[in-house]
Design a protein around this motif. Structure first.
Motif, mmCIF file in Angstrom:
data_model
loop_
_atom_site.group_PDB
_atom_site.id
_atom_site.type_symbol
_atom_site.label_atom_id
_atom_site.label_comp_id
_atom_site.label_asym_id
_atom_site.label_seq_id
_atom_site.Cartn_x
_atom_site.Cartn_y
_atom_site.Cartn_z
ATOM 1 N N LEU A 141 19.199 -8.890 19.345
ATOM 2 C CA LEU A 141 17.821 -7.876 19.166
ATOM 3 C C LEU A 141 16.842 -7.245 18.503
ATOM 4 O O LEU A 141 17.951 -6.668 17.957
ATOM 5 C CB LEU A 141 17.194 -7.227 20.784
ATOM 6 C CG LEU A 141 17.506 -7.766 22.071
ATOM 7 C CD1 LEU A 141 17.757 -7.418 23.244
ATOM 8 C CD2 LEU A 141 16.558 -9.195 22.192
ATOM 9 N N ARG B 295 16.176 -3.760 16.888
ATOM 10 C CA ARG B 295 16.369 -2.544 17.932
ATOM 11 C C ARG B 295 16.194 -1.404 16.283
ATOM 12 O O ARG B 295 15.991 -1.573 14.922
ATOM 13 C CB ARG B 295 17.639 -2.063 17.958
ATOM 14 C CG ARG B 295 18.018 -2.860 19.287
ATOM 15 C CD ARG B 295 19.633 -2.771 19.682
ATOM 16 N NE ARG B 295 19.674 -2.987 20.856
ATOM 17 C CZ ARG B 295 20.666 -3.867 21.173
ATOM 18 N NH1 ARG B 295 20.587 -4.647 20.154
ATOM 19 N NH2 ARG B 295 20.612 -4.778 22.437
ATOM 20 N N CYS C 193 21.437 4.320 16.441
ATOM 21 C CA CYS C 193 20.613 2.895 17.302
ATOM 22 C C CYS C 193 19.495 4.817 17.835
ATOM 23 O O CYS C 193 19.180 5.078 18.694
ATOM 24 C CB CYS C 193 20.987 2.399 17.737
ATOM 25 S SG CYS C 193 19.650 1.065 19.065
ATOM 26 N N SER D 163 17.152 3.024 19.892
ATOM 27 C CA SER D 163 15.777 2.029 21.033
ATOM 28 C C SER D 163 16.146 2.970 22.240
ATOM 29 O O SER D 163 15.482 2.703 23.124
ATOM 30 C CB SER D 163 16.746 0.591 20.903
ATOM 31 O OG SER D 163 17.819 1.057 21.155
ATOM 32 N N GLU D 164 17.338 3.599 22.329
ATOM 33 C CA GLU D 164 17.148 3.965 23.629
ATOM 34 C C GLU D 164 17.685 6.455 23.548
ATOM 35 O O GLU D 164 17.392 7.184 24.200
ATOM 36 C CB GLU D 164 18.469 4.078 24.902
ATOM 37 C CG GLU D 164 18.082 2.927 25.386
ATOM 38 C CD GLU D 164 19.908 2.461 25.978
ATOM 39 O OE1 GLU D 164 20.483 3.348 26.776
ATOM 40 O OE2 GLU D 164 19.745 1.386 25.906
ATOM 41 N N ARG E 265 9.733 10.019 18.387
ATOM 42 C CA ARG E 265 8.558 8.574 19.290
ATOM 43 C C ARG E 265 7.407 9.103 20.200
ATOM 44 O O ARG E 265 6.856 9.700 19.975
ATOM 45 C CB ARG E 265 10.294 7.645 20.517
ATOM 46 C CG ARG E 265 9.441 6.284 20.778
ATOM 47 C CD ARG E 265 9.517 5.651 21.603
ATOM 48 N NE ARG E 265 11.194 6.004 21.769
ATOM 49 C CZ ARG E 265 12.149 4.807 21.352
ATOM 50 N NH1 ARG E 265 11.339 3.494 21.283
ATOM 51 N NH2 ARG E 265 13.255 4.822 21.243
ATOM 52 N N HIS F 226 5.106 2.656 19.266
ATOM 53 C CA HIS F 226 6.275 1.315 19.362
ATOM 54 C C HIS F 226 7.022 1.354 17.603
ATOM 55 O O HIS F 226 7.979 1.369 17.641
ATOM 56 C CB HIS F 226 5.649 0.181 19.142
ATOM 57 C CG HIS F 226 5.618 -0.215 20.487
ATOM 58 N ND1 HIS F 226 6.109 -1.019 21.945
ATOM 59 C CD2 HIS F 226 3.914 -0.578 20.646
ATOM 60 C CE1 HIS F 226 5.581 -1.590 22.399
ATOM 61 N NE2 HIS F 226 4.399 -0.757 22.199
ATOM 62 N N GLY G 224 12.737 -2.407 12.740
ATOM 63 C CA GLY G 224 13.796 -3.493 13.964
ATOM 64 C C GLY G 224 14.723 -4.311 13.084
ATOM 65 O O GLY G 224 13.993 -5.532 12.204
ATOM 66 N N SER H 267 20.156 -6.906 16.379
ATOM 67 C CA SER H 267 21.541 -6.593 16.398
ATOM 68 C C SER H 267 21.765 -7.163 17.759
ATOM 69 O O SER H 267 21.279 -6.849 19.143
ATOM 70 C CB SER H 267 21.093 -4.716 16.087
ATOM 71 O OG SER H 267 20.794 -4.580 16.979
ATOM 72 N N ALA I 280 25.100 -2.847 17.987
ATOM 73 C CA ALA I 280 23.746 -1.532 18.248
ATOM 74 C C ALA I 280 24.360 -0.419 18.389
ATOM 75 O O ALA I 280 23.457 0.860 18.925
ATOM 76 C CB ALA I 280 22.643 -2.289 19.327
#
Length: 482
Positions: free
Chosen positions: A24, A26, A46, A48-49, A92, A95, A138, A141, A146
Motif C-alpha cells: 500500500l 504509505r 511510517c 500512516s497511523e 497531518r 491527506h 506515499g 510498502s 511499513a
C-alpha cells in the motif's frame, strides 16, 4: 528485518489475506543523514497511523509512539547540539502534512528555504541543525516494510535499505539466498551487484568460497582452461594442474560478473556444467563432479540479447532462477546516510571513517542524481576524504565531483537511446506500486503492439516518460512490435 507470520486458520479468506499482504502507498519520514555524525546511519518512520510528529534534541536518536486522547503522536529525538529541545513538528492536514517550526533557536529549512509553516510535498528535504530528513507522501510498502526501522548498525553486504519497496525486494532475495536457486542480478553499472552477490553467498550457508569471474576478461584461446582448469602437460605452458574457476567454487558460489559479455563458446561450455554438475579439465579424460551455486550479474538486456542470438536462450533460462533488479542511487536517496557510513568505514583513506560533513556538503550529497550510482559515490567520498584537512568534509571538497557529475548527467540526457545508458529519474504515478505500473505498461504495449505513442496517449503521459519507464523496467519493446 523480520516478516510477520501469516495465520493459516481455516476460518480465514485466502483472497482477503492476499489483498492484505499487497503493498500500500504509505507516508514516511526519513532521517537521511546526520551530517556531522554519518556513523549514525539513518532511520525511517511510517506516518500512516500518526497525527503529529514532534522533533527535538535528545542524547540519542530515538522515536516513541504515544497516544494522547484522540491524538497519535510520534516523538523523535535527534542527537545534535544545534537542534532545539523543541525544534519543529509535522501535523497531518487532510491527506497531506504540514511542517511547522516551533520557534527554534537556529530555524528550520525545507528545500534550502527557511520556513515557519509550509505544506509538505513528496520528496521535500527538511534541514534541522546538522540533520537532513526527507518526507515521502506515499511509498509502496508491505506490512513488513511499513514498520519503523533504525539502521545505525550495518546489515549483510548489500541488504541494508530504508526504502520500503526496495526492502520488500531484498526480503524476497534474502529468502531466495538460502535456497539452491540461481540468482540473476540486473541493473545499471555501479549499483552494487558484486557487493550484493557477496551478501547472497554469505546468507546461503554454503561452506565453499565465493569465486568471482569477470566474463568480459575471458580469452577465447584459454577459455576452457580458465573456466574448467587443465592437467599438467595439456598444452604448451601447462606446467602444473590448475582447477579453474568452476572447481575453485566447489561447495560455494560462482559469481559470473558481466555475464552479458560471456563469449559464445563459453556459453555452451558453461551450460554443460550447469546441466551435468561436472567438468572435464583440458587434457583430462574423466568428468569431475562439482557442487556450486551460480549468481550472475549484468547491466545488459539479456532478454533482448537472447532474441538477437547473442545469448543462448537455454543458458539464460538456467541463470534466471530468480531475477533481482538493483535500484539506481537516484531512486534511493533516503539510503544516503547508511551508504555513506558503510563506504567511509571501508575506505582505504586514513581517517575516513571518523570524518563528518558540513551541512552544505551533506546537502550536495543528497541533491546529486549520481548517474554512475554507488561506484561514483564511493569515488567521490574517497577523493573528499583525502582532501579534507579537518574533521569535516566541506562542499569545496565535493565541488569538482559535483561538476563532473553534472557533466555526466548532461551526457546521459543528450546521448541517443542505448541499452547501457541510464535514463533520467522516472516520474512515478502517485500511489502506484512499481509492479502495478509495470503490468499496466505491459498490457498497453500488448494493446498497441509496441506503439509508444498509443501507450502514452492512454496513460496521459509523454512519450519520453513512457520510454523512461520502459528502460527502468527492462521491458523488451521489440517483442511487442513483432
Amino acid at each position: 528485518m523480520t516478516r510477520k507470520p501469516i495465520s493459516l486458520g481455516t476460518t480465514q479468506d485466502p483472497v482477503r489475506e492476499e489483498r492484505r499482504a499487497q503493498p500500500l502507498a504509505r507516508p514516511f519520514l526519513f532521517v537521511v543523514l546526520h551530517c556531522d555524525q554519518p556513523a549514525l546511519g539513518g532511520a525511517r518512520y511510517c506516518l500512516s497511523e500518526i497525527d503529529v510528529v514532534d522533533i527535538g534534541r535528545g542524547p540519542e536518536r530515538v522515536a516513541s509512539r504515544v497516544r494522547e486522547a484522540n491524538t497519535r503522536r510520534l516523538d523523535l529525538r535527534l542527537p545534535d547540539g544545534t537542534i532545539s529541545k523543541t525544534q519543529a513538528r509535522l501535523v497531518r492536514s487532510g491527506h497531506g502534512w504540514t511542517f511547522e517550526d516551533a520557534g527554534s533557536r537556529n530555524g528550520s529549512f525545507v528545500n534550502d528555504k527557511r520556513v515557519r509553516t509550509v505544506a509538505l510535498e513528496d520528496g521535500d528535504f527538511i534541514e534541522l541543525g546538522n540533520v537532513i530528513l526527507r518526507y515521502r507522501a506515499g511509498l509502496p510498502s508491505s506490512p513488513a516494510s511499513a514498520g519503523d526501522l533504525d539502521l545505525e548498525s550495518p546489515a549483510v553486504g548489500g541488504f541494508s535499505t530504508l526504502v520500503p519497496p526496495l526492502a520488500d525486494e531484498l526480503d524476497t532475495l534474502m529468502r531466495i539466498a538460502r535456497a539452491p536457486i540461481p540468482v540473476l542480478l540486473l541493473g545499471e553499472s555501479g549499483t552494487g551487484k558484486e557487493v550484493l552477490a557477496g551478501g547472497v553467498h554469505a546468507l546461503s550457508g554454503r561452506t565453499g568460497p565465493l569465486v568471482a569471474v569477470n566474463c568480459g576478461a575471458l580469452t577465447a584461446s584459454l577459455l576452457e582452461s580458465q573456466l574448467f582448469g587443465h592437467v599438467k602437460g595439456a598444452f604448451t605452458g601447462a606446467i602444473r594442474d590448475e582447477p579453474g574457476y568452476v572447481r575453485r567454487a566447489n561447495g560455494g558460489t560462482l559469481f559470473l560478473d558481466e555475464v552479458g559479455d560471456l563469449p559464445m563458446p563459453a556459453q555452451a561450455a558453461l551450460l554443460r556444467v550447469l546441466e551435468e554438475s561436472e567438468v572435464v579439465p583440458v587434457g583430462g579424460t574423466s568428468p569431475i563432479k562439482v557442487d556450486l551455486r551460480v549468481v550472475a550479474a549484468t547491466h545488459k538486456p539479456l532478454d533482448k540479447m537472447a532474441i538477437r542470438g547473442e545469448l543462448r536462450v537455454d543458458l539464460l533460462a538456467r541463470l534466471s532462477g530468480h531475477r533481482h533488479m538493483l535500484t539506481p542511487l537516484r531512486d534511493r536517496i533516503e539510503d544516503m546516510g547508511i551508504l555513506v557510513r558503510d563506504l567511509l568505514r571501508r575506505s582505504k583513506v586514513p581517517g575516513a571513517p571518523e570524518l563528518g560533513f558540513t551541512v552544505e556538503a551533506g546537502k550536495l550529497l543528497v541533491q546529486q542524481r549520481w548517474p554512475l550510482n554507488i561506484r561514483e559515490l564511493s569515488q567521490t567520498l574517497g577523493v573528499a576524504a583525502a582532501l579534507a584537512d579537518g574533521p569535516l568534509i566541506e562542499s569545496a571538497h565535493l565541488e569538482s565531483v559535483h561538476l563532473e557529475s553534472a557533466h555526466l548527467e548532461s551526457a546521459h540526457l543528450l546521448a541517443p537511446s542505448h541499452e547501457t545508458i541510464a535514463p533520467p529519474e522516472p516520474e512515478e504515478e502517485r500511489g502506484t506500486a512499481p509492479d502495478e505500473l509495470r503490468g499496466r505498461i505491459l498490457a498497453l504495449l500488448e494493446k498497441h503492439r509496441g506503439n509508444v505513442s498509443g501507450v502514452a496517449r492512454d496513460m496521459g503521459k509523454s512519450r519520453v516518460q513512457v520510454h523512461r519507464w520502459i528502460q527502468r523496467f527492462s521491458i523488451d519493446i521489440d517483442a511487442y512490435r513483432a
